[in-house]
Design a protein around this motif. Structure first.
Motif, PDB file in Angstrom:
ATOM      1  N   UNK A   1       0.822  -1.213   0.000  1.00 33.54           N
ATOM      2  CA  UNK A   1       0.000   0.000   0.000  1.00 33.54           C
ATOM      3  C   UNK A   1       0.856   1.263   0.000  1.00 33.54           C
TER       4      UNK A   1
ATOM      5  N   UNK B   1     -13.014  -4.079   7.284  1.00 33.01           N
ATOM      6  CA  UNK B   1     -13.768  -3.729   6.078  1.00 33.01           C
ATOM      7  C   UNK B   1     -12.822  -3.418   4.913  1.00 33.01           C
ATOM      8  N   UNK B   2     -13.242  -3.828   3.732  1.00 37.46           N
ATOM      9  CA  UNK B   2     -12.501  -3.487   2.514  1.00 37.46           C
ATOM     10  C   UNK B   2     -13.465  -2.908   1.491  1.00 37.46           C
TER      11      UNK B   2
ATOM     12  N   UNK C   1     -13.614  -1.212  -2.323  1.00 39.96           N
ATOM     13  CA  UNK C   1     -12.807  -1.096  -3.536  1.00 39.96           C
ATOM     14  C   UNK C   1     -12.483   0.368  -3.809  1.00 39.96           C
ATOM     15  N   UNK C   2     -11.210   0.651  -3.989  1.00 40.13           N
ATOM     16  CA  UNK C   2     -10.746   1.985  -4.408  1.00 40.13           C
ATOM     17  C   UNK C   2     -11.232   3.112  -3.503  1.00 40.13           C
TER      18      UNK C   2
ATOM     19  N   UNK D   1      -9.817   5.645 -15.696  1.00 44.06           N
ATOM     20  CA  UNK D   1     -11.105   5.296 -15.094  1.00 44.06           C
ATOM     21  C   UNK D   1     -12.229   5.333 -16.112  1.00 44.06           C
TER      22      UNK D   1
ATOM     23  N   UNK E   1     -18.447   8.952  -3.172  1.00 51.20           N
ATOM     24  CA  UNK E   1     -18.679   7.819  -2.273  1.00 51.20           C
ATOM     25  C   UNK E   1     -20.015   7.182  -2.580  1.00 51.20           C
ATOM     26  N   UNK E   2     -20.252   6.065  -1.912  1.00 52.39           N
ATOM     27  CA  UNK E   2     -21.518   5.380  -2.123  1.00 52.39           C
ATOM     28  C   UNK E   2     -22.678   6.274  -1.705  1.00 52.39           C
TER      29      UNK E   2
ATOM     30  N   UNK F   1     -19.079  -1.032 -11.387  1.00 54.69           N
ATOM     31  CA  UNK F   1     -18.241   0.127 -11.659  1.00 54.69           C
ATOM     32  C   UNK F   1     -17.047  -0.400 -12.450  1.00 54.69           C
TER      33      UNK F   1
ATOM     34  N   UNK G   1     -13.355   0.025 -14.062  1.00 54.31           N
ATOM     35  CA  UNK G   1     -12.077   0.744 -14.131  1.00 54.31           C
ATOM     36  C   UNK G   1     -11.185   0.076 -15.169  1.00 54.31           C
TER      37      UNK G   1
ATOM     38  N   UNK H   1     -16.346  -3.769 -10.450  1.00 50.81           N
ATOM     39  CA  UNK H   1     -16.692  -4.044  -9.055  1.00 50.81           C
ATOM     40  C   UNK H   1     -18.086  -3.504  -8.754  1.00 50.81           C
TER      41      UNK H   1
ATOM     42  N   UNK I   1     -20.437  -7.447  -2.188  1.00 53.26           N
ATOM     43  CA  UNK I   1     -19.299  -7.025  -3.008  1.00 53.26           C
ATOM     44  C   UNK I   1     -19.057  -8.097  -4.068  1.00 53.26           C
TER      45      UNK I   1
ATOM     46  N   UNK J   1      -5.655  -2.631  -5.741  1.00 53.62           N
ATOM     47  CA  UNK J   1      -7.113  -2.664  -5.575  1.00 53.62           C
ATOM     48  C   UNK J   1      -7.750  -3.789  -6.397  1.00 53.62           C
TER      49      UNK J   1
ATOM     50  N   UNK K   1     -16.444  -7.313   1.796  1.00 53.31           N
ATOM     51  CA  UNK K   1     -16.650  -5.954   2.289  1.00 53.31           C
ATOM     52  C   UNK K   1     -16.366  -5.895   3.789  1.00 53.31           C
TER      53      UNK K   1
END
Lengths: 480, 480
Positions: free
Chosen positions: A355, A453-454, A456-457, B5, B65-66, B204, B206, B220, B229, B442, B450
């Motif tokens: 990372x 938690x993970x 994406x991006x 992207x 963000x979401x 999404x 990329x 993703x 996820x 990523x 998730x």
């Protein structure tokens, strides 16, 4: 591996916690804690292991889920109202303590795989078994569970007495024993201090034996008021180091014979605390002594390693500075060159290379220390271990109740994901542990957070405090 | 590494999803989907990349963000009511598609690091740029994003035309191209099928380029109605394999020159789907082709690897049987020896050795396959990849809406913890990826769930279904 489950039945009610906190300026006072009202609310379960037929019931109660634990707390709450008075409890506590010692010894002998034992609180006794003093005074007040080495304290006392006034002899008192004693004492002090900071949950104590040699004591606190998960693990193991591992040590500069396996001995304490509150940082420390014996000459070589590092999700400079200043002070006492060297080593070690981020704001890290007399290095490691409370407690106390948002909790969970990545992908200790046959996996992986938690991006918003933290993780700062 | 992207602006409203489901028996029909009303509700953003000055605004919208995504959905919902009619949208969709092709090519040339591109939906065109045919018909209907190899389809078509009717020539059509085309097609088919199963969220996209050579397309889906996820990743990379890696391959039995680095080429697709519902299993697959060129003789060697495995938190025998039966059928078509061999290989590979547990109920796994003509192996890998829908879709459809308790969700989270342990500690691909300079982290770690959980010493209750699952993970069964 055979596990010997030791269940410390400590109270977890808030009312008791406040009693404990008011009395806890000194940890000697704190160790009287288990004699409160709530421990006897489950007295029949706590006492049961000492009365043969109850053993299995106690085992399953030890294995209950957190849901039933909370039921248990409710029961405690209900029963507390009609509980016995404090003086009577004190007497009962002593009785539990005395019985406990005998049970430990018996359990040690039969290696009953999961016999539950109540670790007594403040028992003051010199308990005997068959006319022989089994454990020196106040074993449970000194340790979370009996040490792995039988008669540890007697043995140390005898050796220290023998070496009194003779620096050479003192330097050669068996370091295995001294280290075991030190890490067991540190474990107790830290568990008590952290229970106190939590104010609700207590550490579950597992004493385990390793078929290949030695064992350990794992103390884990889950889902407390302050800590999501906290673990303090002591291990005292010995065995034969394969030639490949010896080669790896030679490649790190150790003067060891080539192409041979070697008897080894390793003692260490490791600790990780993950608080609930995203404003409160995760902390980790580890101190270890490793010794190998040349099979041809019987000459022994030993070295020390360890360190302590802080992992905030939200950066308070004040915390990072206090943490580093504490360890700088400890280091400077032993060698002014230590802190700058070990601070950089820490930044280099806790590096999530894939990372390009450090795990946190660092602290100190050292390994393979053998460049001065062993008792000097031991004193350094010991001072570091006992500096933990000073380094971390003020931080957790001022952050544990700060308000936070759901978004901040989510960011903490993402940082926990990074913590998992470091531990599983990069940490040498974890990798070594997971690859070691007979290793106690639950003790190795207790460093993992309760949840992670993970996404994406995921990228923090430009100019946010989250981004500021990342900048520090990508380019470590000097704090003192 | 430079990332390019690509934002696919697909609608995510439930009403549109139901339209799609009703029309989705054929994926060719489904690929018309983006021409619905909702895509144009954000037309100014979708179109903006094709109009220079808007590019940056679109970049930041892609990085939202979401939370803002859901705002976006709300906006779409509001605007849909007064949106333009379908016919007008069709025309506008075509325009986006045509513009898109040009923009892709331009972006590919300048390697603009994060230029957002709308991947057009069902554009039917043979677009030209400067008089040259840039991409063959229906690029966006065939792929989630443009392939890494420019003019891929033209090149394949020309090679296949040239080899028509000649088995020897056919076997030698550049496998790099055929594999890239196959994995890109599989990616599209699987993403569409999974979006359909989800009914709410979309992938999404990329598209990224790797400084060291090649790139990939990562798709993703996060926090959908069905999937927590899901990721489908294609990569097409090339470069120089260090001598150490060549040695490792020699040690696996490859006939390669000693002590030399070698040019390599690798194309693969990998996929992980983590559903919300603990009754619905996680699934993973991966198919890859690896080729090295001897720098002295220029001779090439290539081999295939891959597999697909199922990881339930709750075991439905019916699901495990269907999953295995599907892949057995695919295997048997190519070689009756394949399934038993690859089934066992899968159990052996997806082994969390430090836990003594398999990751799940297995499936098939193979690696280093080069024992027959390459086009035969390619056909096998291709059949496996396209069998995924048949293998997994019926399972997810019958489990996605089953009722479950909080305790069952917690057990799923603990199993997700095990998934993380396998991927970070044992999985060769992940370890290789994390250790590779310039790798797209990523994309490698999109396989992680998730959320995940670790509880100290958790054991399922004796006789519980959770314990039954563990028994199967500890001692794999034959399902067909």
């Amino acid at each position: 591996m055979q596990a010997l489950r030791v269940v410390r039945r400590l109270p977890s009610s808030a009312s008791f916690a406040s009693v404990r906190r008011s009395a806890s300026a000194h940890h000697s006072a704190m160790s009287l804690a288990p004699l409160s009202s709530s421990i006897t609310s489950s007295a029949s379960r706590s006492l049961s292991p000492w009365h043969g037929s109850e053993t299995n019931r106690a085992v399953s109660s030890a294995a209950t889920s957190s849901k039933s634990d909370s039921n248990h707390q409710e029961q405690q709450g209900n029963q507390r109202k009609e509980g016995p008075d404090y003086a009577r409890l004190l007497v009962r506590g002593l009785a539990i303590g005395i019985s406990g010692l005998t049970a430990f010894v018996a359990a040690d002998r039969v290696l009953h795989p999961a016999a539950p034992l109540v670790v007594p609180g403040p028992a003051k006794s010199t308990e005997t078994s068959g006319g022989k003093v089994v454990v020196a005074q106040e074993p449970a007040a000194r340790f979370m569970a009996p040490p792995l080495t039988e008669d540890l304290e007697h043995k140390i006392a005898a050796a220290l007495r023998d070496a009194a006034g003779d620096p050479d002899k003192l330097a050669n008192v068996d370091m295995k024993l001294r280290m075991e004693d030190m890490v067991m004492r540190a474990q107790l002090a830290i568990c008590r201090a952290m229970e106190d900071a939590d104010g609700q949950a207590t550490f579950k104590v597992d004493r385990w034996l390793r078929k290949e040699g030695g064992g350990g004591v794992s103390c884990v606190l889950t889902d407390g008021a302050v800590f999501e998960k906290a673990g303090v693990n002591v291990s005292v193991v010995h065995g034969i180091l394969p030639a490949a591992a010896v080669r790896e040590m030679r490649s790190r500069g150790k003067d060891l014979p080539a192409d041979t396996s070697m008897p080894f001995f390793a003692t260490g304490i490791s600790c990780v605390m993950h608080p609930h509150n995203p404003m409160a940082p995760t902390v980790h420390f580890n101190y270890r002594y490793f010794e190998v014996t040349d099979p041809r000459t019987q000459q022994r070589q030993g070295w020390f390693g360890g360190g302590c590092d802080l992992t905030p999700s939200y950066l308070f400079e004040e915390d990072a500075k206090h943490f580093h200043a504490t360890y700088k002070q400890v280091c400077d006492k032993h060698d002014p060159a230590f802190y700058p060297h070990f601070k950089k080593w820490c930044d280099d070690y806790f590096n999530i290379t894939h990372r390009g981020e450090r795990r946190g704001v660092g602290g100190i890290f050292f390994d393979d220390l053998d460049d001065r007399p062993r008792d000097k290095l031991f004193a350094f490691a010991s001072d570091c271990a006992f500096a933990f409370e000073e380094a971390y407690l003020p931080i957790i106390m001022r952050r544990r109740n700060l308000p936070f948002t759901e978004e901040q909790k989510r960011w903490q969970q993402l940082r926990r994901g990074r913590y998992v990545e470091f531990n599983l992908v990069h940490d040498r200790g974890t990798k070594f542990g997971l690859a070691t046959p007979g290793a106690r996996i639950e003790s190795i992986l207790m460093s993992l957070p309760l949840t992670a938690r993970w996404e994406y991006c995921h990228e923090p918003a430009p100019g946010s405090v989250e981004e500021e933290l990342l900048a520090v993780l990508r380019s470590p700062k000097n704090w003192v």
